[in-house]
Design an enzyme around this catalytic site. Structure first.
Site, PDB file in Angstrom:
ATOM      1  N   CYS A  22       0.850  -1.177   0.000  1.00 35.21           N
ATOM      2  CA  CYS A  22       0.000   0.000   0.000  1.00 35.21           C
ATOM      3  C   CYS A  22       0.892   1.236   0.000  1.00 35.21           C
ATOM      4  O   CYS A  22       1.899   1.272   0.713  1.00 35.21           O
ATOM      5  CB  CYS A  22      -0.912  -0.011   1.223  1.00 35.21           C
ATOM      6  SG  CYS A  22      -2.022   1.401   1.347  1.00 35.21           S
ATOM      7  N   HIS A  25      -9.570  -3.910  -0.997  1.00 37.63           N
ATOM      8  CA  HIS A  25      -8.469  -3.157  -0.394  1.00 37.63           C
ATOM      9  C   HIS A  25      -8.868  -1.696  -0.187  1.00 37.63           C
ATOM     10  O   HIS A  25      -8.670  -1.130   0.897  1.00 37.63           O
ATOM     11  CB  HIS A  25      -7.233  -3.252  -1.294  1.00 37.63           C
ATOM     12  CG  HIS A  25      -6.038  -2.526  -0.775  1.00 37.63           C
ATOM     13  ND1 HIS A  25      -4.958  -3.165  -0.220  1.00 37.63           N
ATOM     14  CD2 HIS A  25      -5.749  -1.206  -0.732  1.00 37.63           C
ATOM     15  CE1 HIS A  25      -4.051  -2.264   0.155  1.00 37.63           C
ATOM     16  NE2 HIS A  25      -4.513  -1.061  -0.157  1.00 37.63           N
ATOM     17  N   GLU A  26      -9.433  -1.089  -1.231  1.00 43.90           N
ATOM     18  CA  GLU A  26      -9.795   0.330  -1.133  1.00 43.90           C
ATOM     19  C   GLU A  26     -11.001   0.530  -0.217  1.00 43.90           C
ATOM     20  O   GLU A  26     -11.070   1.514   0.523  1.00 43.90           O
ATOM     21  CB  GLU A  26     -10.076   0.897  -2.530  1.00 43.90           C
ATOM     22  CG  GLU A  26      -8.928   0.759  -3.511  1.00 43.90           C
ATOM     23  CD  GLU A  26      -7.616   1.332  -2.995  1.00 43.90           C
ATOM     24  OE1 GLU A  26      -6.558   0.873  -3.432  1.00 43.90           O
ATOM     25  OE2 GLU A  26      -7.646   2.224  -2.123  1.00 43.90           O
TER      26      GLU A  26
END
Length: 248
Positions: free
Chosen positions: A167, A209-210
């Protein structure tokens, strides 16, 4: 919010690698790493590089000044990454000329400049439920750009897989993360129209993930105990660099 287990009964196969936020791992796929890795063998280097970034690229890109925006990716443990994110009111969704549309456009500028495939608003200090991504990571493929307002996951698959994620808010580190293979989601577009989608594989991983970012969850929260121990020295460095006011 406590992160719900993706598969409470069976462990996932550990066979792929992915990165988000993201960063690529090789020069072959410099932009694809941000978000997720496709389901393939970890020995396949092009796909390993795809999974690394916003996700992030394995060698994170710090572009410095980005033309067209003052937004920057915030690094852990900035408190915005853990803060509550507000839903965007329907009346703010008036189409391409709206303030939200302008923010989304600038988020894409940051995402591409940092070599990512996805970005959530809190990563640039805007605590709103807004995410953008382009699964190709290629600004020339702008038709693949996706903007989602107030997104939510309404159904997860019980089947999961494990990918190696990174990330941009966590530079120079990564770890294996288990996520559902497919998800069903609902969101609004920039005109306030409801969107319903089913995502599989790579795109499902990018979204998860977002979406985690919009719930104050970051990828290190999903690491195994062993995985967390591996990245803890780098986390300690980031905490020291941030100083007072950290949100761990």
């Amino acid at each position: 919010r406590a992160a719900a287990p993706l598969c409470p009964t069976a462990p996932p196969p550990r066979h792929t690698a992915v990165t988000f936020a993201f960063a690529p791992t090789t020069s072959q796929s410099p932009r694809l790493i941000h978000s997720f890795a496709r389901q393939t063998s970890v020995t396949s280097s092009p796909f390993r590089s795809i999974l690394g970034s916003l996700f992030s690229t394995t060698e994170e890109v710090d572009p410095g000044v980005i033309e067209g925006t003052d937004l920057r990716v915030l690094k852990y443990p900035h408190p915005a990454l853990r803060a509550k994110n507000e839903e965007i009111p329907l009346e703010a969704l008036t189409g391409p000329g709206s303030d939200i549309a302008k923010i989304a456009k600038e988020m894409f500028l940051v995402m591409y400049a940092t070599g990512g495939v996805g970005l959530a608003a809190p990563q640039v200090g805007i605590n709103k439920k807004l995410m953008v991504y382009n699964e190709s990571g290629d600004p020339k493929k702008w038709m693949q750009e996706v903007i989602m307002v107030n997104p939510k996951i309404v159904e997860y698959s019980q089947a999961t897989d494990v990918e190696n994620e990174g990330c941009l808010s966590f530079p120079d580190m990564r770890g294996d993360v288990e996520r559902s293979k497919w998800i069903k989601v609902e969101a609004l577009n920039l005109k306030g129209k409801k969107i319903k989608k089913k995502f599989n594989g790579w795109e499902a991983r990018i979204f998860q993930h977002e979406w985690d970012h919009l719930d104050g969850v970051v990828y290190i929260d999903r690491l195994s105990e062993e995985g967390r121990k591996e990245v803890q020295p780098r986390l300690d460095e980031l905490i020291a660099e941030h100083g007072e006011g950290a949100a761990l």
